[in-house]
Design a protein around this motif. Structure first.
Motif, PDB file in Angstrom:
ATOM      1  N   UNK A   1      78.346 -88.573  83.927  1.00  0.00           N
ATOM      2  CA  UNK A   1      79.484 -88.032  83.233  1.00  0.00           C
ATOM      3  C   UNK A   1      79.238 -88.151  81.735  1.00  0.00           C
ATOM      4  N   UNK A   2      79.503 -87.068  81.014  1.00  0.00           N
ATOM      5  CA  UNK A   2      79.297 -87.108  79.569  1.00  0.00           C
ATOM      6  C   UNK A   2      80.613 -87.400  78.844  1.00  0.00           C
ATOM      7  N   UNK A   3      80.536 -87.448  77.535  1.00  0.00           N
ATOM      8  CA  UNK A   3      81.680 -87.830  76.700  1.00  0.00           C
ATOM      9  C   UNK A   3      82.882 -86.921  76.937  1.00  0.00           C
ATOM     10  N   UNK A   4      82.690 -85.621  76.855  1.00  0.00           N
ATOM     11  CA  UNK A   4      83.805 -84.678  76.981  1.00  0.00           C
ATOM     12  C   UNK A   4      84.420 -84.725  78.378  1.00  0.00           C
ATOM     13  N   UNK A   5      83.587 -84.815  79.403  1.00  0.00           N
ATOM     14  CA  UNK A   5      84.112 -84.891  80.760  1.00  0.00           C
ATOM     15  C   UNK A   5      84.967 -86.143  80.947  1.00  0.00           C
ATOM     16  N   UNK A   6      84.482 -87.264  80.432  1.00  0.00           N
ATOM     17  CA  UNK A   6      85.215 -88.522  80.565  1.00  0.00           C
ATOM     18  C   UNK A   6      86.578 -88.444  79.881  1.00  0.00           C
ATOM     19  N   UNK A   7      86.611 -87.888  78.679  1.00  0.00           N
ATOM     20  CA  UNK A   7      87.871 -87.768  77.950  1.00  0.00           C
ATOM     21  C   UNK A   7      88.824 -86.838  78.696  1.00  0.00           C
ATOM     22  N   UNK A   8      88.315 -85.720  79.181  1.00  0.00           N
ATOM     23  CA  UNK A   8      89.161 -84.775  79.922  1.00  0.00           C
ATOM     24  C   UNK A   8      89.718 -85.397  81.193  1.00  0.00           C
ATOM     25  N   UNK A   9      88.874 -86.106  81.932  1.00  0.00           N
ATOM     26  CA  UNK A   9      89.327 -86.738  83.175  1.00  0.00           C
ATOM     27  C   UNK A   9      90.374 -87.796  82.878  1.00  0.00           C
ATOM     28  N   UNK A  10      90.125 -88.633  81.894  1.00  0.00           N
ATOM     29  CA  UNK A  10      91.069 -89.715  81.581  1.00  0.00           C
ATOM     30  C   UNK A  10      92.401 -89.176  81.074  1.00  0.00           C
ATOM     31  N   UNK A  11      92.368 -88.133  80.268  1.00  0.00           N
ATOM     32  CA  UNK A  11      93.622 -87.574  79.775  1.00  0.00           C
ATOM     33  C   UNK A  11      94.351 -86.777  80.851  1.00  0.00           C
TER      34      UNK A  11
END
Length: 110
Positions: A1-11
């Motif tokens: 998982x990359x940075x953008x995916x992680x932020x999108x999933x968490x939000x």
């Protein structure tokens, strides 16, 4: 998982305390929180406070899901209330590799 995916999933899982979160998801979101806090602090105290409050629930949710990934209860985050020792224990748990098999909190995520 990359940075953008992680932020999108968490939000997108803003207050979802169920399931599991891999180490990469947790640590990328932690980096995102740190960056937001630094930028918001330059914009003023009120902006920093609003940003901190806006990211509080997603941070608690991903922290609980991270603990679920290693087979622990999300309530274990309350150990942070013990000065100094609490955060050190939590960091130790957060850096542990996730369980390779399914557990009471769900299947292994990719």
């Amino acid at each position: 998982m990359n940075f953008m995916q992680a932020v999108q999933v968490c939000l997108s899982k803003y207050v979802d305390f169920s399931g599991r979160a891999r180490r990469s998801e947790f640590w990328w979101f932690s980096l995102f929180q740190f960056i937001v806090a630094i930028v918001a602090s330059f914009l003023g105290d009120i902006v920093a406070s609003i940003a901190g409050l806006a990211l509080l629930l997603p941070a608690l949710a991903v922290g609980a899901r991270r603990l679920h990934d290693i087979g622990k209860s999300g309530w274990l985050q309350l150990i942070v209330l013990i000065p100094l020792l609490g955060i050190l224990v939590l960091i130790y748990f957060w850096v542990q590799p996730g369980a390779t098999e399914s557990n009471a909190h769900g299947e292994v995520t990719a």
